[in-house]
Design a protein around this motif. Sequence first.
Motif, PDB file in Angstrom:
ATOM      1  N   MET A   1      39.361  47.348  42.561  1.00  0.00           N
ATOM      2  CA  MET A   1      39.505  46.104  42.712  1.00  0.00           C
ATOM      3  C   MET A   1      39.884  45.410  41.900  1.00  0.00           C
ATOM      4  O   MET A   1      41.024  44.655  41.783  1.00  0.00           O
ATOM      5  CB  MET A   1      38.462  45.521  43.403  1.00  0.00           C
ATOM      6  N   LEU A   2      39.396  45.134  40.191  1.00  0.00           N
ATOM      7  CA  LEU A   2      39.602  44.371  39.183  1.00  0.00           C
ATOM      8  C   LEU A   2      41.264  44.972  38.839  1.00  0.00           C
ATOM      9  O   LEU A   2      42.285  44.610  38.232  1.00  0.00           O
ATOM     10  CB  LEU A   2      39.068  45.146  38.360  1.00  0.00           C
ATOM     11  N   ASP A   3      42.111  45.797  38.766  1.00  0.00           N
ATOM     12  CA  ASP A   3      42.857  46.286  38.303  1.00  0.00           C
ATOM     13  C   ASP A   3      44.232  45.527  39.159  1.00  0.00           C
ATOM     14  O   ASP A   3      44.993  45.230  38.715  1.00  0.00           O
ATOM     15  CB  ASP A   3      43.668  48.131  38.288  1.00  0.00           C
ATOM     16  N   GLU A   4      44.056  45.191  40.377  1.00  0.00           N
ATOM     17  CA  GLU A   4      44.610  45.214  42.014  1.00  0.00           C
ATOM     18  C   GLU A   4      44.762  43.769  41.630  1.00  0.00           C
ATOM     19  O   GLU A   4      46.034  42.778  41.493  1.00  0.00           O
ATOM     20  CB  GLU A   4      44.076  45.275  43.002  1.00  0.00           C
ATOM     21  N   VAL A   5      43.221  43.246  41.301  1.00  0.00           N
ATOM     22  CA  VAL A   5      43.565  41.971  41.443  1.00  0.00           C
ATOM     23  C   VAL A   5      44.052  40.666  39.746  1.00  0.00           C
ATOM     24  O   VAL A   5      44.881  40.289  39.777  1.00  0.00           O
ATOM     25  CB  VAL A   5      41.967  41.274  41.070  1.00  0.00           C
ATOM     26  N   LYS A   6      44.078  41.970  38.915  1.00  0.00           N
ATOM     27  CA  LYS A   6      44.720  40.873  37.674  1.00  0.00           C
ATOM     28  C   LYS A   6      46.497  41.398  37.822  1.00  0.00           C
ATOM     29  O   LYS A   6      46.212  40.933  37.724  1.00  0.00           O
ATOM     30  CB  LYS A   6      44.388  43.041  36.419  1.00  0.00           C
ATOM     31  N   TYR A  23      33.670  37.038  38.839  1.00  0.00           N
ATOM     32  CA  TYR A  23      34.610  36.200  40.335  1.00  0.00           C
ATOM     33  C   TYR A  23      35.028  36.552  40.823  1.00  0.00           C
ATOM     34  O   TYR A  23      34.725  36.544  42.131  1.00  0.00           O
ATOM     35  CB  TYR A  23      36.299  35.284  39.141  1.00  0.00           C
ATOM     36  N   ILE A  24      35.454  38.001  41.020  1.00  0.00           N
ATOM     37  CA  ILE A  24      35.828  39.066  42.348  1.00  0.00           C
ATOM     38  C   ILE A  24      34.631  39.179  42.646  1.00  0.00           C
ATOM     39  O   ILE A  24      34.618  39.454  43.804  1.00  0.00           O
ATOM     40  CB  ILE A  24      36.443  40.244  41.230  1.00  0.00           C
ATOM     41  N   GLU A  25      32.979  39.944  42.510  1.00  0.00           N
ATOM     42  CA  GLU A  25      31.910  39.660  42.616  1.00  0.00           C
ATOM     43  C   GLU A  25      31.349  38.735  43.947  1.00  0.00           C
ATOM     44  O   GLU A  25      31.374  38.625  44.522  1.00  0.00           O
ATOM     45  CB  GLU A  25      31.192  40.614  41.778  1.00  0.00           C
ATOM     46  N   THR A  42      40.627  42.929  51.112  1.00  0.00           N
ATOM     47  CA  THR A  42      41.782  43.373  50.207  1.00  0.00           C
ATOM     48  C   THR A  42      41.589  42.643  48.861  1.00  0.00           C
ATOM     49  O   THR A  42      41.506  41.561  48.772  1.00  0.00           O
ATOM     50  CB  THR A  42      42.692  43.188  51.252  1.00  0.00           C
ATOM     51  N   SER A  43      42.637  43.378  48.164  1.00  0.00           N
ATOM     52  CA  SER A  43      42.873  42.713  47.175  1.00  0.00           C
ATOM     53  C   SER A  43      43.372  41.168  47.148  1.00  0.00           C
ATOM     54  O   SER A  43      43.054  40.995  46.097  1.00  0.00           O
ATOM     55  CB  SER A  43      43.140  43.811  45.694  1.00  0.00           C
ATOM     56  N   GLY A  44      44.245  41.354  47.895  1.00  0.00           N
ATOM     57  CA  GLY A  44      44.884  39.548  48.219  1.00  0.00           C
ATOM     58  C   GLY A  44      43.949  38.704  48.388  1.00  0.00           C
ATOM     59  O   GLY A  44      44.245  37.733  47.595  1.00  0.00           O
ATOM     60  N   ILE A  45      43.118  38.878  48.932  1.00  0.00           N
ATOM     61  CA  ILE A  45      42.289  37.754  50.002  1.00  0.00           C
ATOM     62  C   ILE A  45      41.359  37.355  48.463  1.00  0.00           C
ATOM     63  O   ILE A  45      41.092  36.348  48.228  1.00  0.00           O
ATOM     64  CB  ILE A  45      41.835  37.715  50.984  1.00  0.00           C
ATOM     65  N   VAL A  46      41.438  39.017  47.678  1.00  0.00           N
ATOM     66  CA  VAL A  46      40.005  38.268  46.364  1.00  0.00           C
ATOM     67  C   VAL A  46      40.855  37.947  44.866  1.00  0.00           C
ATOM     68  O   VAL A  46      40.376  36.727  44.824  1.00  0.00           O
ATOM     69  CB  VAL A  46      39.253  39.757  46.143  1.00  0.00           C
ATOM     70  N   ALA A  47      42.128  38.037  45.497  1.00  0.00           N
ATOM     71  CA  ALA A  47      42.531  37.502  44.035  1.00  0.00           C
ATOM     72  C   ALA A  47      43.349  36.526  44.319  1.00  0.00           C
ATOM     73  O   ALA A  47      42.939  34.999  43.630  1.00  0.00           O
ATOM     74  CB  ALA A  47      44.294  38.004  43.875  1.00  0.00           C
ATOM     75  N   ARG A  48      43.167  35.862  46.172  1.00  0.00           N
ATOM     76  CA  ARG A  48      43.477  34.348  46.168  1.00  0.00           C
ATOM     77  C   ARG A  48      42.180  33.363  45.855  1.00  0.00           C
ATOM     78  O   ARG A  48      42.201  32.536  44.971  1.00  0.00           O
ATOM     79  CB  ARG A  48      43.563  34.386  47.742  1.00  0.00           C
TER      80      ARG A  48
END
Length: 78
Positions: A1-6, A23-25, A42-48
Amino acid sequence: MLDEVKKALGITDNYQDDTLTVYIEEVKSFLVDAGVKSQNITSGIVARGVADLWNYGAGNGRLSTYFKERATQLSYKR
């Protein structure tokens, strides 16, 4: 998830990985506590959510209206 959020946030270096992981957690915990099933996170909502909270310590990080509305939608998703 970290790589996708970055990737979603346009972050290429790894010097902020520890902060981003926290922050992700936090965002994932918020979503689970709001009733979102793990498979719907998903990484999308987490990134937001991470983007909303990311403020370099300015102390005014708030979750956006979009994030909260999307979290509500996801909480109803089967």
